[in-house]
Design a protein around this motif. Sequence first.
Motif, short mmCIF file in Angstrom:
data_model
loop_
_atom_site.label_atom_id
_atom_site.label_comp_id
_atom_site.label_asym_id
_atom_site.label_seq_id
_atom_site.Cartn_x
_atom_site.Cartn_y
_atom_site.Cartn_z
N TYR A 57 42.13 42.30 55.59
CA TYR A 57 41.20 43.24 54.99
C TYR A 57 39.82 43.07 55.63
CZ TYR A 57 44.66 44.49 51.54
OH TYR A 57 45.80 44.96 50.92
N PHE A 58 39.31 44.15 56.23
CA PHE A 58 38.06 44.07 56.96
C PHE A 58 36.84 44.27 56.08
CE2 PHE A 58 40.33 43.54 60.63
CZ PHE A 58 41.10 44.62 61.02
N TYR A 59 37.01 45.04 55.01
CA TYR A 59 35.87 45.40 54.19
C TYR A 59 36.06 44.90 52.77
CZ TYR A 59 35.42 48.57 58.11
OH TYR A 59 35.32 49.10 59.37
N TRP A 60 34.94 44.40 52.21
CA TRP A 60 34.98 43.83 50.87
C TRP A 60 33.79 44.31 50.05
CZ3 TRP A 60 38.95 40.71 49.15
CH2 TRP A 60 39.84 40.26 50.13
N GLY A 61 34.03 44.48 48.76
CA GLY A 61 32.94 44.75 47.84
C GLY A 61 32.28 43.46 47.40
N GLN A 62 31.28 43.59 46.54
CA GLN A 62 30.53 42.42 46.11
C GLN A 62 31.21 41.68 44.97
OE1 GLN A 62 29.91 45.46 45.18
NE2 GLN A 62 29.50 45.41 42.98
N GLY A 63 32.19 42.29 44.36
CA GLY A 63 32.93 41.66 43.27
C GLY A 63 32.39 42.04 41.91
N THR A 64 33.28 42.07 40.94
CA THR A 64 32.89 42.34 39.55
C THR A 64 33.62 41.34 38.65
OG1 THR A 64 32.71 44.05 37.85
CG2 THR A 64 34.70 44.10 39.20
N GLN A 65 32.90 40.77 37.71
CA GLN A 65 33.44 39.72 36.85
C GLN A 65 34.28 40.32 35.72
OE1 GLN A 65 33.06 36.16 37.03
NE2 GLN A 65 34.66 36.24 35.44
N VAL A 66 35.46 39.78 35.55
CA VAL A 66 36.31 40.12 34.40
C VAL A 66 36.55 38.83 33.63
CG1 VAL A 66 38.60 40.87 33.65
CG2 VAL A 66 37.43 42.06 35.52
N THR A 67 36.19 38.83 32.37
CA THR A 67 36.38 37.66 31.52
C THR A 67 37.21 38.07 30.31
OG1 THR A 67 34.24 36.75 32.20
CG2 THR A 67 35.26 35.82 30.24
N VAL A 68 38.31 37.34 30.09
CA VAL A 68 39.19 37.64 28.97
C VAL A 68 39.17 36.44 28.04
CG1 VAL A 68 41.50 38.32 28.27
CG2 VAL A 68 40.63 39.00 30.52
N SER A 69 38.71 36.65 26.83
CA SER A 69 38.63 35.56 25.85
C SER A 69 39.91 35.51 25.03
CB SER A 69 37.43 35.74 24.94
OG SER A 69 37.55 36.93 24.19
#
Length: 121
Positions: free
Chosen positions: A108-120
């Motif tokens: 994969y050449f391109y990446w986003g900055q990421g987004t946090q997913v938290t499951v309690s």
Amino acid sequence: QVKLVESGGGLVQAGDSLRLSCAASGRTYAMGWFRQAPGKEREFVATITLSGASTYYGDFVKGRFTISKDNAKNTVALQMNSLKPEDTAVYYCAACGRGCRVYDRNDYFYWGQGTQVTVSS
């Protein structure tokens, strides 16, 4: 150069649903999602080809997640249902070119900055 921007992460409880979205500034062969939990390697979640609409999923998904595309908007979404605490991670949108090995993050050449997913629990 393709820019990817994710949205839709957040804090939810176990059993809840969450929808992630990724907007791309250009077209590639396939777009998908990887995730990385603290202390763990980045792992494959799902990918969809933008022309043929073939989809691929990581083994752990087991029918809980669905990846989809909107070619008119050049976006890819990941619908996550029945979330578990072990799904907690930073989720990254990624794009690769024709012939890429969709399960291999190195293709994969391109990446986003990421987004946090938290499951309690």
